[in-house]
Scaffold this active site. Structure first.
Site, PDB file in Angstrom:
ATOM      1  N   GLU A 175      -1.911   4.997  14.482  1.00  0.00           N
ATOM      2  CA  GLU A 175      -0.821   4.786  14.081  1.00  0.00           C
ATOM      3  C   GLU A 175       0.005   6.271  14.182  1.00  0.00           C
ATOM      4  OE1 GLU A 175       0.139   1.861  13.733  1.00  0.00           O
ATOM      5  OE2 GLU A 175      -1.671   0.554  14.529  1.00  0.00           O
ATOM      6  N   CYS A 220       7.449   5.695   8.936  1.00  0.00           N
ATOM      7  CA  CYS A 220       7.563   5.823  10.178  1.00  0.00           C
ATOM      8  C   CYS A 220       8.570   4.663  11.310  1.00  0.00           C
ATOM      9  CB  CYS A 220       5.989   5.455  10.458  1.00  0.00           C
ATOM     10  SG  CYS A 220       5.517   3.509  10.216  1.00  0.00           S
TER      11      CYS A 220
END
Ligand code: NAD
Length: 499
Positions: free
Chosen positions: A210, A244
């Protein structure tokens, strides 16, 4: 440093007893997690405040509740998710039991990142446990208070032989990566991702990565700019830009830039007052190294709003940069801080080309009322996820997978996708030792006639269940008997007398 080889050996040994595979164990661990969360809610939000100056409500929305909802979803659906998945069968397999069994990989390593330190450790933990794995979690050392808290509370609630938290920095992560795991789930930057992947490759261990990247925004001129500004400012300055999927930079036509910046200026005052350094709702940069990195991005750029920095508090004000050039540092790597640069483009076509000339981002945002423009981005670009006319919100839907593509990551999770991530899908076919005549079709000596029957049989697929499945069965039996006789295969079904 702990003897990781010994820790891994001991946990693996427990996994082999099968303890973690039962519904009861999994449910009990998830219930324990719920108890842990509820009893330590205030301590978690306090740790997040210390680590990142996160506002308590922001922590509740973006970390605590997100995990708690996912936990409850997993608990409510666990029985269903554990059921073998029925599959469609072909005529050849009409008498067979065919299903997909989701089985745990074994021992999972979760490496968390610091920007959402509760969410990024607990979400993968929930899924790894729900899927019946043992799990070792290494929270990020950068969000130290949260890491210390998790190390203290996890052993009080979980089965300690199967669920462990190990704290430490790069030496500890490096040490752990020398051991063999059955699955590695890493959240962080793509430089370390290569280290993780290389370590996993030594044992052919599957990974989910991720990662991040520069998530672009395109704002079309036909939008209500006040609404755009509100949604953009929320998504960008949440957690002081350390998200993110934060909008990384804005592309728009030249006549949109100034009015949008003006709207953003007003919204920033609405959200954080004209003294954002005093606002309870605005976070801080995680540490001195990241502060210096983000501050440096402001060198030589045209600051339109903000640009105030205070090293001692690790404070960088919400900052808008206008008329960025490609050579500006702020347009190179992921910003991961409270700076929003504007890059002027001719039109949406140029914006699409700009995106496609770069690595695939984790998220992409388009604000427009024009379906042709929206479709242009949806159909002609790629990114981990996408949200149209808003930011961040797509990641909160448990029915949609969350993950990157290319340099923004591989694999995905959230909701049922998390359970699937931590499960191996094992195909199981259970046959009967009877009906050998049908099987004889695939045995030598090979003939064109046998091949013709096989082709016909495998073309017709039927649903496994339902009363109607008997109809093709009877039909199939009759047709088979006819063909088998025609190709001279000896039928060996026992007569009643032989049984
Ligand atoms: P980080 O520094 O906390 O690193 C993450 C983990 O990697 C930590 O557990 C750390 O111990 C380990 N690590 C760091 N350096 C290492 C090394 N040299 N060798 C072995 N292990 C090492 O987090 P970060 O990388 O600064 O996180 C920020 C990045 O993560 C950003 O790019 C962001 O976009 C991305 N991110 C992605 C997601 C997502 O869900 N896709 C979520 C959050 C953050």
């Amino acid at each position: 440093m702990a003897n990781f080889a010994e820790v891994v050996r001991a946990v693996r040994q427990v996994f082999r007893t099968g303890r973690t595979k039962t519904y009861e164990w999994r449910y009990a661990q998830l219930s324990a997690m719920l108890k842990m969360m509820d009893e330590n809610k205030d301590r978690m939000t306090a740790a997040l405040k210390k680590d990142l100056n996160k506002n308590k409500i922001e922590s509740m929305i973006m970390e605590f509740n997100l995990c708690r909802n996912e936990l409850i979803l997993s608990m409510n659906n666990l029985k269903d998710w554990m059921k073998p998945e029925k599959v469609k069968k072909e005529l050849m397999n009409i008498m067979d039991k065919c299903y997909i069994k989701r089985e745990p990989y074994g021992l999972v390593l979760v490496l968390g990142a610091w920007n959402y330190p509760v969410q990024l450790t607990l979400l993968p933990m929930i899924a790894a446990i729900a899927a019946g794995n043992c799990v070792i979690v290494k929270p990020s050392e950068m969000s130290e208070q949260t890491a210390i808290l998790l190390e203290e509370i996890v052993p009080k609630y979980f089965d300690n032989e199967c669920v462990k938290v190990i704290n430490g920095g790069i030496p500890e992560t490096t040490g752990l990566l020398q051991e063999r795991f059955d699955y590695i789930f890493y959240t962080g930057n793509n430089v370390v991702a290569k280290i993780v992947m290389a370590a996993a490759a030594k044992n052919l261990t599957p990974v989910t990565l991720e990662l991040g990247g520069k998530s672009p925004v395109y704002v079309d001129r036909n939008c209500d700019l006040t609404t755009v500004a509100r949604r953009l400012v929320w998504g960008k300055f949440l957690n002081a830009g350390q998200t993110c999927i934060a909008p990384d930079y804005v592309m728009c036509q030249s006549d949109v830039q100034d009015p949008l910046i003006e709207e953003i200026r007003k919204v920033l005052i609405d959200f954080f007052t004209d003294k954002p350094e005093q606002s309870e709702s605005f976070g801080r940069i995680v540490n001195g190294r990241h502060f210096k990195r983000v501050e440096k991005l402001l060198t030589g750029v045209k600051v339109a709003v903000g640009g105030v920095t205070r090293e001692e508090e690790r404070y960088i004000s919400p900052t808008i940069v206008r008329d960025c050039k490609l050579s500006d540092a702020v347009m190179q790597d992921e910003i991961f801080g409270p700076i929003l640069p504007f890059y002027v483009v001719r039109d949406d076509k140029e914006a699409v080309d700009f995106i496609n000339d770069r690595e695939k981002p984790l998220a992409m945002y388009v604000f427009s009322r024009n379906q042709r423009i929206i479709d242009n981005f949806v159909n002609n670009t790629s990114s981990g996820g996408m949200c149209i006319n808003d930011c961040i919100m797509h990641a909160s839907m448990p029915s949609m997978p969350f993950g990157g593509v290319g340099h923004s990551g591989m694999g995905a999770y959230h909701g049922k996708f998390s359970y699937d991530t931590f499960s191996h899908r094992r195909s199981v076919m259970q046959r009967d030792l009877k009906m050998e005549s049908v099987n004889a079709l695939r045995y030598p000596p090979y003939t064109e006639k046998k091949f013709g029957i096989i082709k016909w049989l495998t073309k017709k697929s039927v649903k496994r269940t339902g009363i109607m499945s008997f109809f093709p069965l009877v039909l199939c039996g009759a047709v088979l008997a006819f063909f088998l006789k025609a190709v001279g295969v000896q039928a060996r079904w026992p007569s009643l007398g032989e049984r």
